[in-house]
Design an enzyme around this catalytic site. Structure first.
Site, mmCIF file in Angstrom:
data_model
loop_
_atom_site.group_PDB
_atom_site.id
_atom_site.type_symbol
_atom_site.label_atom_id
_atom_site.label_comp_id
_atom_site.label_asym_id
_atom_site.label_seq_id
_atom_site.Cartn_x
_atom_site.Cartn_y
_atom_site.Cartn_z
ATOM 1 N N CYS A 310 0.874 -1.188 0.000
ATOM 2 C CA CYS A 310 0.000 0.000 0.000
ATOM 3 C C CYS A 310 0.898 1.221 0.000
ATOM 4 O O CYS A 310 1.047 1.897 1.014
ATOM 5 C CB CYS A 310 -0.915 -0.002 1.224
ATOM 6 S SG CYS A 310 -1.783 -1.555 1.525
ATOM 7 N N ALA A 311 1.505 1.522 -1.146
ATOM 8 C CA ALA A 311 2.668 2.405 -1.180
ATOM 9 C C ALA A 311 2.351 3.893 -1.141
ATOM 10 O O ALA A 311 3.217 4.690 -0.781
ATOM 11 C CB ALA A 311 3.500 2.103 -2.429
ATOM 12 N N GLY A 312 1.153 4.290 -1.537
ATOM 13 C CA GLY A 312 0.866 5.713 -1.636
ATOM 14 C C GLY A 312 0.896 6.444 -0.306
ATOM 15 O O GLY A 312 0.515 5.858 0.722
ATOM 16 N N PRO A 313 1.348 7.709 -0.287
ATOM 17 C CA PRO A 313 1.863 8.493 -1.426
ATOM 18 C C PRO A 313 3.326 8.259 -1.758
ATOM 19 O O PRO A 313 3.866 8.916 -2.645
ATOM 20 C CB PRO A 313 1.630 9.937 -0.962
ATOM 21 C CG PRO A 313 1.776 9.868 0.517
ATOM 22 C CD PRO A 313 1.210 8.537 0.940
ATOM 23 N N GLY A 314 4.003 7.343 -1.038
ATOM 24 C CA GLY A 314 5.319 6.925 -1.488
ATOM 25 C C GLY A 314 6.487 7.206 -0.568
ATOM 26 O O GLY A 314 7.623 6.851 -0.903
ATOM 27 N N GLY A 315 6.264 7.813 0.590
ATOM 28 C CA GLY A 315 7.379 8.148 1.470
ATOM 29 C C GLY A 315 8.146 6.940 1.967
ATOM 30 O O GLY A 315 9.375 6.873 1.871
ATOM 31 N N LYS A 316 7.432 5.951 2.499
ATOM 32 C CA LYS A 316 8.114 4.739 2.976
ATOM 33 C C LYS A 316 8.689 3.957 1.806
ATOM 34 O O LYS A 316 9.760 3.350 1.918
ATOM 35 C CB LYS A 316 7.145 3.872 3.784
ATOM 36 C CG LYS A 316 6.674 4.504 5.096
ATOM 37 C CD LYS A 316 5.831 3.523 5.887
ATOM 38 C CE LYS A 316 5.218 4.197 7.109
ATOM 39 N NZ LYS A 316 4.178 5.194 6.740
ATOM 40 N N GLU A 335 -0.140 0.342 -5.545
ATOM 41 C CA GLU A 335 -1.185 1.232 -5.024
ATOM 42 C C GLU A 335 -2.520 0.873 -5.670
ATOM 43 O O GLU A 335 -2.560 0.348 -6.777
ATOM 44 C CB GLU A 335 -0.862 2.700 -5.292
ATOM 45 C CG GLU A 335 -0.729 3.563 -4.053
ATOM 46 C CD GLU A 335 -1.832 3.392 -3.027
ATOM 47 O OE1 GLU A 335 -3.013 3.344 -3.410
ATOM 48 O OE2 GLU A 335 -1.519 3.316 -1.831
ATOM 49 N N CYS A 435 -0.670 3.823 11.276
ATOM 50 C CA CYS A 435 -0.453 5.098 11.958
ATOM 51 C C CYS A 435 -1.587 5.297 12.960
ATOM 52 O O CYS A 435 -2.280 6.309 12.956
ATOM 53 C CB CYS A 435 -0.404 6.240 10.960
ATOM 54 S SG CYS A 435 0.141 7.784 11.720
#
Length: 502
Positions: A310-316, A335, A435
């Site tokens: 679940c990559a969005g928005p991409g920070g991790k 995503e 989170c």
């Protein structure tokens, strides 16, 4: 407010002011009626514009920069507008009962747009160091411009009533001692009551508090949720260094080996951030990615394949991509929507430009385990959640969630974790992150899924959390999971479980 058509009469020189008369500066503006604001300033208008957009579903952190640019609000005015917008939105749980008391009516009888104006005014009176006369007059001027002349009279009356008491005096009215303590804390610290109760249960359930300390810890957590967070930066390994950020005015993080903090200024002014080699990212998110990347895998793969489900928005994903490149691994970022996939591509652009191999695609994460079984050595499930661990960063989030969301999210979280397990090679590792510290999104989800999979073992995640000096991070809970806390670690309330598939 006095009649605008009747200017104050000058005092006769032979009639000195009565020295015994009590002086109540908050009761009267220092301006003559004819001088009072008939409009408003751009900063307050920007704050109101953002609040109305938030009421329609926008996110304050995304909407505010756009509105400030559009209205040409910069510098100190932009800082004022930011504090006003975030404070009025975050603290509405306290301001609303104060407004209702001052208005002498329930808030369902107050127009929503007028209520936003009053929230902005209440925050100036009770939460900012704005002089009383300026807070009242400018709020009335804002009401006249955006709500109409008729509403401005009502706003004037309510603002003057609010100004008659200090915050402490108002708290004694709207949140008196001696009743339900959770309800009182909900008003005092402006959280929905169900969130207060959930956070208390989470402190106990994660082993962060005991029965003797939980009430004090809970209040510390609620206070931390209302404190504007510092700007945390990440230097993506191989693309930027912490030293490079420090040279641009940041301070090296004591918590994250790849982190720094910025006390003031625009992060985008830092070349590494502007170029995507570094980024704004919470230190808790950094620690999660570092921990997952550090767990030994037992797949025997010559070249590891990592997956951010679940990559969005991409920070991790960007941090994992650079960490993976140092280990010779390739990252696959998935995503569910095209829009968020585009955001992931933008975030990963600097890594791709540097020659790091990343595969980005769009698909339902719940199906990926069936479509690509036992294909990945390391999988991150950064699951959609209530976001109760990031309330300090998203001022509107606490008002948009309800207990009913937990049922839908819980089902989705379990399905995504099941899919991640199916997609993981034997000997590989799954990281489940949220989170949110809510037990229904963390321990309960992992516990339910692990029971169904005898091939899984739970790794003690605490062993892989180390600070910038390499020392173990403290106060991570009783294990084997890790729960970070805003009031303990200065991070978002991130949760991580590490699972090995045998």
């Amino acid at each position: 407010m006095p009649d605008q058509g009747r200017p104050d009469q000058p005092r006769r020189p032979d009639r000195p002011r009565n020295p015994q008369r009590p002086h109540r500066p908050q009761q009267r503006s220092v301006q003559r009626p004819s001088e009072r604001s008939r409009s408003t300033d751009p900063a307050r208008l920007a704050a109101y514009t953002v609040m109305r957009a938030v009421a329609d579903g926008a996110y304050a952190n995304l909407e505010l920069p756009r509105v400030l640019r559009a209205k040409g609000v910069r510098g100190r005015d932009a800082g004022f507008a930011t504090e006003l917008t975030y404070g009025a939105t975050r603290m509405r749980g306290l301001y609303d009962p104060i407004i209702a008391s001052a208005a002498g009516r329930s808030l369902d009888k107050v127009d929503d747009a007028v209520l936003d104006t009053l929230r902005l005014g209440a925050h100036q009176l009770l939460g900012m160091r704005v002089p009383v006369h300026a807070a009242v007059d400018e709020t009335v001027g804002l009401a006249r411009k955006v709500n109409g002349a008729g509403a401005s009279g009502f706003v004037n009356a309510v603002m003057r009533r609010i100004s008659e008491r200090s915050l402490e005096e108002w708290l004694a009215v709207v949140a008196p001692e001696g009743g339900d303590e959770m309800a009182r804390l909900a008003v005092v610290h402006s959280h929905p009551e169900w969130v207060v109760r959930a956070l208390r249960a989470a402190l106990l359930g994660h082993g962060a508090s005991t029965a003797d300390t939980v009430d004090a810890d809970l209040e510390d957590l609620l206070v931390a949720d209302n404190a504007p967070p510092k700007v945390s930066l990440v230097a993506r390994p191989g693309l930027a260094t912490v030293f490079e950020l420090v040279e641009e005015g940041a301070t090296a993080s004591t918590l994250s080996p790849v982190g720094a903090t910025l006390d003031a200024g625009d992060p985008g002014a830092i070349p590494a951030v502007r170029e995507g080699r570094a980024a704004v990212q919470d230190e808790g998110s950094q620690l999660l990615a570092l921990a997952l990347a550090a767990v030994p895998v037992e797949t025997g793969s010559e070249r590891q394949r990592w997956l951010d489900l679940c990559a969005g928005p991409g920070g991790k994903a960007a941090l994992l991509a650079t960490l993976g490149a140092q280990q010779g691994a390739v990252l696959f970022a998935n995503e569910a929507s095209e829009h968020r996939t585009d955001l992931v591509r933008q975030t990963l652009a600097a890594a791709v430009d540097a020659g790091i191999e990343v595969m980005v695609g769009t698909g339902d994460g719940r199906d990926l385990g069936e479509e690509e079984p036992e294909s990945f050595d390391r999988v991150l499930v950064d699951a959609p959640c209530t976001g109760l661990g990031a309330l300090r960063r998203r001022p509107e989030a606490r008002w948009r969630r309800s207990p009913a969301d937990l049922a839908d999210l819980g089902g989705l979280q379990r399905e995504l974790l099941e899919s991640a397990i199916a997609a993981t090679k034997p000997g590989g590792v799954v990281g489940y992150a949220t989170c949110s510290p809510h037990l229904a999104e963390t321990r309960f989800v992992v516990g339910d899924v692990v029971k169904k999979h005898p091939e899984l073992s739970v790794i003690d995640a605490r062993d892989f959390f180390h600070d910038a000096l390499g020392a173990p991070v403290a106060d991570l809970g009783e294990g084997p999971y890790v729960q970070l806390w805003p009031h303990r670690h200065g991070t978002d309330g991130m949760f991580l479980a590490l699972l090995r598939k045998h």
